[in-house]
Design an enzyme around this catalytic site. Structure first.
Site, mmCIF file in Angstrom:
data_model
loop_
_atom_site.group_PDB
_atom_site.id
_atom_site.type_symbol
_atom_site.label_atom_id
_atom_site.label_comp_id
_atom_site.label_asym_id
_atom_site.label_seq_id
_atom_site.Cartn_x
_atom_site.Cartn_y
_atom_site.Cartn_z
ATOM 1 N N CYS A 90 -15.360 106.443 42.586
ATOM 2 C CA CYS A 90 -16.007 107.926 42.400
ATOM 3 C C CYS A 90 -16.533 108.101 41.018
ATOM 4 C CB CYS A 90 -14.876 108.726 42.576
ATOM 5 S SG CYS A 90 -13.908 108.655 43.929
ATOM 6 N N HIS A 361 -19.132 115.077 47.981
ATOM 7 C CA HIS A 361 -18.742 114.183 47.195
ATOM 8 C C HIS A 361 -19.212 112.972 47.575
ATOM 9 C CE1 HIS A 361 -16.668 111.310 44.345
ATOM 10 N NE2 HIS A 361 -15.527 111.535 45.279
ATOM 11 N N CYS A 391 -11.213 112.117 39.044
ATOM 12 C CA CYS A 391 -10.306 111.220 39.327
ATOM 13 C C CYS A 391 -11.016 109.965 40.089
ATOM 14 C CB CYS A 391 -9.126 111.589 40.090
ATOM 15 S SG CYS A 391 -9.628 112.575 41.557
#
Length: 406
Positions: A90, A361, A391
């Site tokens: 991510c 996302h 995160c």
């Protein structure tokens, strides 16, 4: 020592995976369009000025395979531009910005492209269930039980405990959100209300033209132009969200409504030394003040921003009181709320335009997207210092502080 400044930041619209507006776009084609547009924003920057194309991607396989960054450079007609593809899941395109920051501070280059892309619609299908096999027997004790205990490197936690979960460093992210919700007593109602907050703020931001300031249009293979995000979902109410069933555990709290969706998108930044920007007559939008990474047990990966943020604040010589705007990537409402409580982030400074629960996302894109949104927000709300943090799958956190200059 040179300063690293951001002179351009732009992103594609964000499409919903599979059925969304960008599902027909290859990842290399998508990010190439975004990079071309970003470079057009700063025509003073010649391709020969750029030291390297740093491209983040969380699933660098299939159409995202080989070294996609170099492929994109060639697609752009920039045969003399090196490229490297980076995976911190991510945080991949936040990592590429961090690499550019470090290289400039070290005096090893004057200008870098930091970009990120993910097209979940077109993920490679490598294993039976479509995901890489991250299981490894070193995680498993005799009889199949996990031999690991949760490493809770966060001040204020109780003693570590065995959660009895599947031994997988990249276990289901939804399961990690359930762990955070359970261990930190994040109630379902609070999660749902935060999700509605995200949707409504993102909807208001769309209506006021906020998102349009950072989006570049994308031309699809069939010639159509996409210039707006697929999200947010308009008219979402708490009553509707509260009726959704848990997704990951029968008695859980994490639902499709209080989680981010799966998405496609790309974003890019041009990061330069302050000296070179002055030589070219450019006015930087912001300087990068400090960055940090952290790690903790994968089972509670959502708390990764806590230590990363504490570290970056310490490096910058700041406290949360010095931060005007905060962007936490909204992977799940549970982890954002837990991080907000740990870090004591005022609600009126946190994700004031909504976040990934509403907008999406696209993993490798999100780091650079957060930067574009943070700069946009500082400018629109007359803020000076901004923090972005996220995160990262596998049990990591990232954080970066920027100072607005224009």
């Amino acid at each position: 020592m040179p300063e690293a400044v951001i002179v351009a930041a732009v992103r594609s619209p964000i499409g919903r995976a599979v059925k969304g507006s960008l599902a027909s776009m290859r990842p290399d084609d998508l990010v190439a369009q975004v990079i071309r547009h970003g470079l057009e924003l700063v025509p003073e920057v010649a391709p020969s000025d750029v030291e390297d194309l740093l491209l983040g991607c969380a699933q660098p396989a299939g159409e995202s395979g080989f070294n996609m960054a170099r492929i994109v450079a060639i697609q752009l007609g920039l045969d003399g531009l090196p490229g490297t593809t980076v995976n911190r899941y991510c945080g991949s395109s936040m990592q590429t910005t961090r690499m550019a920051f470090h290289a400039i501070k070290a005096g090893e280059g004057e200008a870098y492209i930091s970009a990120g892309v993910e097209t979940v619609s077109r993920f490679a299908r490598g294993t039976a269930d479509g995901w890489p096999d991250t299981r490894n027997e070193i995680f498993t004790a005799p009889g199949g039980r996990t031999a690991r205990r949760v490493d809770e490197r966060v001040q204020g936690w109780d003693d570590p405990r065995d959660l009895g979960l599947l031994p997988d460093a990249h276990m289901s992210m939804g399961q990690t959100a359930e762990n955070v919700a359970w261990l930190k007593a994040i109630e379902r109602e609070d999660m749902d209300r935060f999700a509605v907050r995200s949707q409504r703020r993102a909807e208001q931001a769309a209506d006021t033209g906020f998102w349009a300031r950072e989006i570049c249009p994308v031309r699809l293979p069939d010639g159509r132009l996409v210039a707006v995000d697929d999200g947010p979902r308009r008219g979402v109410t708490y009553e509707a969200v509260s009726r959704l069933s848990p997704v990951f555990r029968p008695d859980g709290r994490v639902t499709a409504g209080n989680s981010c969706p799966l998405n496609d998108g790309a974003a890019m930044l041009v990061v330069m030394s302050d000296a070179r920007a002055r030589e070219l007559g450019l006015t930087p939008r912001a300087r990068i003040v400090a960055t940090a990474v952290s790690a903790l047990s994968p089972e509670i990966m959502g708390l990764g921003p806590v230590e990363a943020t504490r570290t970056v604040l310490r490096r910058a010589g700041m406290t949360m009181a010095d931060i005007d705007q905060v962007e936490i990537n909204e992977a799940f409402a549970a982890q954002v709320l837990a991080c907000q409580r740990y870090l004591e982030i005022p609600d009126d400074r946190l994700n004031v335009n909504g976040g990934a629960i509403a907008m999406g996302h696209p993993f490798g894109m999100s780091g650079a997207r957060l930067t574009a949104t943070l700069l946009n927000s500082l400018e629109c709300h007359d803020g000076q210092v901004g923090l972005q943090t996220m995160c990262t799958a596998g049990g990591q956190g990232m954080a970066m502080i920027v100072e607005r200059l224009s």
